[in-house]
Design a protein around this motif. Structure first.
Motif, PDB file in Angstrom:
ATOM      1  N   TRP A 183       0.851  -1.196   0.000  1.00 49.47           N
ATOM      2  CA  TRP A 183       0.000   0.000   0.000  1.00 49.47           C
ATOM      3  C   TRP A 183       0.883   1.241   0.000  1.00 49.47           C
ATOM      4  CZ3 TRP A 183      -1.090   4.598   2.309  1.00 49.47           C
ATOM      5  CH2 TRP A 183      -2.361   5.162   2.102  1.00 49.47           C
ATOM      6  N   GLN A 184       0.583   2.185  -0.889  1.00 48.25           N
ATOM      7  CA  GLN A 184       1.274   3.474  -0.894  1.00 48.25           C
ATOM      8  C   GLN A 184       0.364   4.492  -1.562  1.00 48.25           C
ATOM      9  OE1 GLN A 184       4.366   4.085   0.566  1.00 48.25           O
ATOM     10  NE2 GLN A 184       3.768   6.220   0.262  1.00 48.25           N
ATOM     11  N   ASP A 300       4.489   5.043   7.246  1.00 48.39           N
ATOM     12  CA  ASP A 300       4.619   6.483   7.413  1.00 48.39           C
ATOM     13  C   ASP A 300       3.261   7.139   7.643  1.00 48.39           C
ATOM     14  OD1 ASP A 300       3.851   5.856   4.813  1.00 48.39           O
ATOM     15  OD2 ASP A 300       4.924   7.533   3.908  1.00 48.39           O
ATOM     16  N   LEU A 301       2.241   6.674   6.950  1.00 53.64           N
ATOM     17  CA  LEU A 301       0.914   7.259   7.149  1.00 53.64           C
ATOM     18  C   LEU A 301       0.281   6.762   8.443  1.00 53.64           C
ATOM     19  CD1 LEU A 301      -1.063   9.217   5.971  1.00 53.64           C
ATOM     20  CD2 LEU A 301      -2.087   7.384   4.650  1.00 53.64           C
ATOM     21  N   GLU A 302       0.629   5.559   8.868  1.00 49.27           N
ATOM     22  CA  GLU A 302       0.084   5.047  10.124  1.00 49.27           C
ATOM     23  C   GLU A 302       0.535   5.915  11.303  1.00 49.27           C
ATOM     24  OE1 GLU A 302      -1.248   2.484  13.309  1.00 49.27           O
ATOM     25  OE2 GLU A 302       0.801   3.210  13.050  1.00 49.27           O
ATOM     26  N   GLY A 307      -3.696   3.335  13.788  1.00 54.12           N
ATOM     27  CA  GLY A 307      -4.759   2.363  13.617  1.00 54.12           C
ATOM     28  C   GLY A 307      -5.574   2.544  12.353  1.00 54.12           C
ATOM     29  N   GLY A 308      -5.133   3.454  11.470  1.00 56.28           N
ATOM     30  CA  GLY A 308      -5.904   3.747  10.274  1.00 56.28           C
ATOM     31  C   GLY A 308      -5.815   2.667   9.214  1.00 56.28           C
ATOM     32  N   ARG A 309      -6.885   2.524   8.438  1.00 54.21           N
ATOM     33  CA  ARG A 309      -6.957   1.588   7.325  1.00 54.21           C
ATOM     34  C   ARG A 309      -7.622   2.307   6.154  1.00 54.21           C
ATOM     35  NH1 ARG A 309      -6.309  -3.814   8.740  1.00 54.21           N
ATOM     36  NH2 ARG A 309      -7.665  -4.492   7.038  1.00 54.21           N
ATOM     37  N   TYR A 310      -7.494   1.724   4.951  1.00 50.67           N
ATOM     38  CA  TYR A 310      -8.010   2.406   3.766  1.00 50.67           C
ATOM     39  C   TYR A 310      -8.839   1.453   2.924  1.00 50.67           C
ATOM     40  CZ  TYR A 310      -7.951   6.111   0.232  1.00 50.67           C
ATOM     41  OH  TYR A 310      -8.307   7.120  -0.628  1.00 50.67           O
ATOM     42  N   GLN A 367      -0.200  19.169  14.242  1.00 54.02           N
ATOM     43  CA  GLN A 367      -1.408  19.721  13.637  1.00 54.02           C
ATOM     44  C   GLN A 367      -2.415  18.620  13.328  1.00 54.02           C
ATOM     45  OE1 GLN A 367      -0.724  22.170  10.170  1.00 54.02           O
ATOM     46  NE2 GLN A 367      -2.890  22.664   9.937  1.00 54.02           N
ATOM     47  N   GLU A 368      -1.924  17.538  12.754  1.00 54.12           N
ATOM     48  CA  GLU A 368      -2.796  16.400  12.455  1.00 54.12           C
ATOM     49  C   GLU A 368      -3.436  15.850  13.726  1.00 54.12           C
ATOM     50  OE1 GLU A 368      -4.529  13.065  10.388  1.00 54.12           O
ATOM     51  OE2 GLU A 368      -3.561  14.846   9.554  1.00 54.12           O
ATOM     52  N   SER A 369      -2.659  15.701  14.777  1.00 54.62           N
ATOM     53  CA  SER A 369      -3.165  15.109  16.013  1.00 54.62           C
ATOM     54  C   SER A 369      -4.210  15.999  16.672  1.00 54.62           C
ATOM     55  CB  SER A 369      -2.004  14.849  16.981  1.00 54.62           C
ATOM     56  OG  SER A 369      -1.086  13.917  16.434  1.00 54.62           O
ATOM     57  N   ALA A 370      -3.975  17.314  16.671  1.00 53.63           N
ATOM     58  CA  ALA A 370      -4.943  18.229  17.283  1.00 53.63           C
ATOM     59  C   ALA A 370      -6.261  18.208  16.518  1.00 53.63           C
ATOM     60  CB  ALA A 370      -4.372  19.643  17.318  1.00 53.63           C
ATOM     61  N   ALA A 371      -6.186  18.165  15.192  1.00 49.74           N
ATOM     62  CA  ALA A 371      -7.418  18.116  14.398  1.00 49.74           C
ATOM     63  C   ALA A 371      -8.122  16.776  14.574  1.00 49.74           C
ATOM     64  CB  ALA A 371      -7.090  18.363  12.919  1.00 49.74           C
ATOM     65  N   ALA A 372      -7.354  15.680  14.635  1.00 53.36           N
ATOM     66  CA  ALA A 372      -7.951  14.368  14.843  1.00 53.36           C
ATOM     67  C   ALA A 372      -8.619  14.291  16.212  1.00 53.36           C
ATOM     68  CB  ALA A 372      -6.900  13.275  14.706  1.00 53.36           C
TER      69      ALA A 372
END
Length: 381
Positions: A183-184, A300-302, A307-310, A367-372
């Motif tokens: 996956w990429q 890198d995206l994880e 715990g994200g999946r696509y 920034q990503e973590s605060a928005a999440a």
């Protein structure tokens, strides 16, 4: 609860949170939303707007910061922003609709629709399926133009590219891996999907999106800009933080690939779209279930999506209160947007930030973590 008032009565803005005229106090949802929006602003993000829609249709809205660093104008609660990669979910929805209608199948090869386009340097369109393009498992290498410095932004912001030019850049590289073996994230895969939509329907992908999604859902704040470098009003100006002393207004720029990236929207429309999608209004149950079949994302995206999946143009992320939510964030030209909707489409949230912290991996992750966190709090009331 915070409810929308009739347009004639307007709205009262208290501490950056829109409070309905019939409601004397903020709800707990609105209070937390305001606090989370302010926490994002405290990171150095110039402007934040967020909206939560609850199962009964109640809207809570919060803003923080400023829409313009030069004037200190307030952030509009209904401001436009670039949809960026969130539009991949629009593209995926149209492809799945076409599959349901029998116009194509997800197991069709790219070669079937775009002969001799994916080839060279080990790339082979006869081995890549539409499903793999949708799920970022095609192995096609990404090589899109971009800017990492203010100088590059000023030189490139009005450059235009055809889909063929962008695909050719990818074909100059060997694949990242064999189709289906890993996956990429690949923007090029969605450029190919937009081309396939046009080949299958005889109409551009943006026209199919307008006819199949935007118009039926009455998304009056969602527009395709084509090669226009400007946004409709109102909107917060977009900034890119390249490092100390280098905060650049990047509002004006032409989208790299208009069919995928030239959409603007609002927090209300983005909520409406994801609620309709997960609520079964755009796809029949079997197609929606197929969209929600997920695979693990890359390491890198994880880091960004723990715990994200696509799935097929749709990401799954865990909730702190149990279960998961569905989303597809987008980031382009200073605008960073996260969204989330529960599996039944009943509760949703969108936060749009008009500045991107792009100077260090740590700041990007913060920034990503605060928005999440804002999305998680909104979906776990």
């Amino acid at each position: 609860m915070v409810k929308r008032c009739a347009a004639a009565l307007g709205a009262l803005l208290i501490a950056g949170t829109a409070v309905g005229c019939t409601q004397p106090a903020e709800s707990s949802v609105a209070q937390r939303l305001r606090q989370d929006a302010e926490a994002i602003h405290a990171l150095g993000i110039s402007g934040v707007q967020a909206r939560v829609i609850e199962p009964d249709g109640t809207h809570s809205v919060a803003t923080s910061g400023t829409a313009d660093l030069a004037t200190s104008d307030p952030v509009p609660s209904d401001g436009y922003f670039r949809m960026a990669s969130t539009a991949k979910t629009l593209v995926a929805t149209v492809v799945l609709q076409l599959a349901g209608e029998g116009s194509l199948t997800l197991d069709d090869t790219v070669e079937r629709w775009l002969p001799d386009v994916v080839r060279g340097n080990g790339n082979d369109g006869t081995r890549i399926t539409l499903r793999q393009l949708l799920q970022h498992t095609s192995g096609i290498h990404d090589d899109l133009p971009g800017y990492a410095t203010p100088g590059e932004y000023y030189r490139q912001r009005y450059d235009t590219y055809t889909p063929a030019q962008l695909i050719a850049r990818a074909m100059a590289h060997a694949p990242d891996f064999a189709p289906g073996s890993n996956w990429q994230y690949s923007n090029t895969g969605y450029i190919l999907l937009a081309e396939i939509i046009q080949r299958a329907t005889g109409r551009p992908a943006h026209t199919e999106i307008e006819n199949r999604i935007v118009t039926p859902l009455r998304l009056h704040g969602t527009r395709w800009l084509g090669d226009s470098p400007t946004l409709p009003q109102p909107h917060a100006r977009a900034y890119q933080f390249f490092g100390p002393g280098s905060e650049v207004d990047v509002t004006d720029q032409i989208a790299l690939e208009p069919e995928n990236l030239s959409w603007v929207t609002t927090t209300e429309d983005e909520n409406t779209f994801f609620r309709a999608l997960l609520g079964g209004r755009l796809l029949p149950a079997d197609r929606l279930a197929e969209m929600k079949r997920t695979v693990p994302v890359s390491g890198d995206l994880e880091t960004m999506w723990p715990g994200g999946r696509y799935g097929l143009g749709l990401a799954e992320r865990p909730l702190s209160c149990g279960g998961a939510y569905w989303s597809h964030e987008g980031g382009d030209g200073g605008y960073i947007t996260l969204n989330g909707v529960t599996g039944d489409g009943a509760r949703s949230a969108v936060v749009s930030m008009s500045e991107a912290l792009g100077d260090t991996p740590e700041h990007i992750l913060a920034q990503e973590s605060a928005a999440a966190t804002l999305i998680d709090h909104a979906l776990c009331p």
